[in-house]
Scaffold this active site. Structure first.
Site, PDB file in Angstrom:
ATOM      1  N   TYR A 116       0.683  -6.421  -4.791  1.00  0.00           N
ATOM      2  CA  TYR A 116       2.070  -6.229  -4.379  1.00  0.00           C
ATOM      3  C   TYR A 116       2.976  -6.288  -5.596  1.00  0.00           C
ATOM      4  O   TYR A 116       3.228  -7.341  -6.159  1.00  0.00           O
ATOM      5  CB  TYR A 116       2.496  -7.284  -3.358  1.00  0.00           C
ATOM      6  CG  TYR A 116       1.680  -7.312  -2.088  1.00  0.00           C
ATOM      7  CD1 TYR A 116       0.981  -6.186  -1.651  1.00  0.00           C
ATOM      8  CD2 TYR A 116       1.605  -8.471  -1.313  1.00  0.00           C
ATOM      9  CE1 TYR A 116       0.230  -6.221  -0.483  1.00  0.00           C
ATOM     10  CE2 TYR A 116       0.868  -8.503  -0.151  1.00  0.00           C
ATOM     11  CZ  TYR A 116       0.170  -7.384   0.263  1.00  0.00           C
ATOM     12  OH  TYR A 116      -0.576  -7.421   1.419  1.00  0.00           O
ATOM     13  N   HIS A 180      -9.033  -7.958  -0.292  1.00  0.00           N
ATOM     14  CA  HIS A 180      -7.971  -7.133   0.293  1.00  0.00           C
ATOM     15  C   HIS A 180      -8.524  -5.940   1.056  1.00  0.00           C
ATOM     16  O   HIS A 180      -8.017  -5.582   2.127  1.00  0.00           O
ATOM     17  CB  HIS A 180      -7.025  -6.673  -0.818  1.00  0.00           C
ATOM     18  CG  HIS A 180      -5.633  -6.438  -0.369  1.00  0.00           C
ATOM     19  ND1 HIS A 180      -4.548  -6.572  -1.196  1.00  0.00           N
ATOM     20  CD2 HIS A 180      -5.118  -6.072   0.832  1.00  0.00           C
ATOM     21  CE1 HIS A 180      -3.434  -6.297  -0.522  1.00  0.00           C
ATOM     22  NE2 HIS A 180      -3.766  -5.988   0.706  1.00  0.00           N
ATOM     23  N   PRO A 261       2.814  -7.282  12.436  1.00  0.00           N
ATOM     24  CA  PRO A 261       2.887  -7.706  13.835  1.00  0.00           C
ATOM     25  C   PRO A 261       3.991  -7.022  14.625  1.00  0.00           C
ATOM     26  O   PRO A 261       3.979  -7.061  15.852  1.00  0.00           O
ATOM     27  CB  PRO A 261       3.133  -9.216  13.737  1.00  0.00           C
ATOM     28  CG  PRO A 261       3.801  -9.406  12.415  1.00  0.00           C
ATOM     29  CD  PRO A 261       3.154  -8.393  11.518  1.00  0.00           C
ATOM     30  N   GLY A 263       4.677  -3.676  14.135  1.00  0.00           N
ATOM     31  CA  GLY A 263       4.486  -2.253  13.907  1.00  0.00           C
ATOM     32  C   GLY A 263       5.145  -1.766  12.632  1.00  0.00           C
ATOM     33  O   GLY A 263       5.704  -0.671  12.608  1.00  0.00           O
ATOM     34  N   GLY A 265       7.784  -2.762  11.343  1.00  0.00           N
ATOM     35  CA  GLY A 265       9.225  -2.663  11.559  1.00  0.00           C
ATOM     36  C   GLY A 265       9.628  -1.831  12.750  1.00  0.00           C
ATOM     37  O   GLY A 265      10.746  -1.979  13.251  1.00  0.00           O
TER      38      GLY A 265
END
Length: 388
Positions: A116, A180, A261, A263, A265
């Site tokens: 990230y 990952h 969780p 979607g 956003g």
């Protein structure tokens, strides 16, 4: 997850001799091929001071859940979107303020990854949590080749290099370390063996897998117990229920950490067919599910969340999170945001009670809906483990 316009806002086993070290590699969306320019998360005078972790007036008391033998807050915090992949990076001060506010409200589980940024999310999390390190659990991840090459790299020597570098960025010697993405070129037994060695050295406490198949989970767990599995899971993305991953976790006593969780956003109700995502900073711009036509076609999911929210005095985000929490006692969602109002909204899901009748009615309505568009692009889905 927090998406700022035009990216759409979202609400969006201790090892003997190791002093409470925890480092769980989680999550979320793999932004391996996207390098977002971000400021260095160095300590500065404008950073907010650490605050005591106590619930505010009117706030639900945070309960805990078990990921394997690792005890964490029942809702965690995904930190990716603060500094990468869902729009431009937030400022250092804003990122630290949000992370520390989450802890003040009872969150003790924070998720990041080497990729990230790359690196900047770990640096931010390390700076934000350094004063309260003994009060929290940190998850980070390895597995992407971000050393000038592309693709995946989970060779044992690479895993150990990443562990050392991540520990420095996170300012800690405590670990829950996720792979990952499963590397098809490295046997999962070798990966699990490398993590076992890191655990024996006291550098890592817990082993996690992100986006694995049920078969891979079982093979890895036979070498080194897996503490947590991280996979996208939401009202719109229910593949873990069908592909055996959730069942394998339940059978083996492994915790399950849903990324996305809400979607990515979409389920917040703050995204519609007119929303556009910047291809320079937002991975969703390449995802079929976020095309204008599919943004419109999937609106019945948001309408369903709103319908139940009206009955419960809750927002769509809160219903989406409450539904996840009600599925299994070993599920710990990690919604991400850079916005404290959205943080408060997310945590408000803990006050939403969905009765068995509510869940049956919701499930019946959900079964009648069809998801339009794949959850990620072809390249990203090509990195998701499909082995048996």
């Amino acid at each position: 997850m927090d998406k700022n316009k035009p990216n759409a806002g979202s609400n969006a086993n201790e090892h003997p001799g190791v002093a409470r070290r925890d480092f769980l590699i989680n999550s979320a969306l793999a932004g391996a091929m996207l390098t977002v320019a971000s400021p260095a998360w160095a300590a500065s005078s404008d950073q907010p001071q650490a605050t005591k972790s106590t619930p505010q007036a009117g706030q639900a008391q945070m309960k805990t859940r078990k990921l394997g033998t690792l005890e964490v807050s029942e809702m965690g915090a995904g930190c990716m979107s603060i500094s990468a992949n869902y729009g431009p990076a937030a400022s250092t001060a804003q990122g630290i303020e949000t992370i520390r506010a989450a802890h003040e409200k009872g969150v003790t589980f924070f998720d990041t990854a080497e990729v990230y940024g790359p690196y900047t999310s770990e640096e931010l999390v390390g700076a934000a949590l350094a004063p309260i390190r003994d009060q929290v659990k940190i998850a980070t991840k390895f597995g992407f080749a971000i050393d000038g090459t592309a693709g995946l790299n989970s060779r044992p020597e690479r895993i150990k290099q990443v562990a050392e570098a991540s520990l420095k960025r996170l300012k800690t010697d405590r670990d829950l370390f996720y792979q990952h993405r499963v590397d098809p070129n490295v046997p999962i037994e070798d990966v699990a063996g490398a993590i076992r060695e890191l655990i024996q050295e006291g550098k890592v406490l817990h082993f996690g897998l992100s986006e694995p198949s049920a078969g891979t989970i079982r093979r890895a767990h036979a070498i080194q117990p897996v503490t947590a599995v991280q996979t996208e899971y939401s009202v719109m993305e229910r593949s873990p229920e069908r592909n055996g991953v959730l069942a394998a976790c339940e059978e083996l006593g492994i915790g399950f950490v849903p990324w996305g969780p809400m979607g990515m956003g979409y389920l917040t109700g703050k995204i519609d067919a007119s929303t556009r995502f910047d291809p320079k900073t937002d991975l969703r711009s390449t995802f079929d599910r976020f095309s204008p036509e599919n943004l419109a076609a999937n609106m019945p999911f948001v309408a369903l969340l709103k319908q139940f929210g009206e009955k419960k005095g809750a927002t769509p985000s809160q219903i989406a999170l409450a539904w996840l929490l009600a599925q299994k006692s070993f599920i710990v969602p990690i919604p991400g945001t850079r916005n404290i109002d959205h943080l408060n909204e997310n945590l408000g899901a803990l006050r939403v009670e969905l009765t068995p009748d509510d869940l049956r009615a919701f499930g019946t309505a959900l079964a009648a809906l069809t998801v339009h568009g794949g959850r990620m692009n072809e390249m990203q889905m090509g990195l998701v483990d499909q082995t048996t």
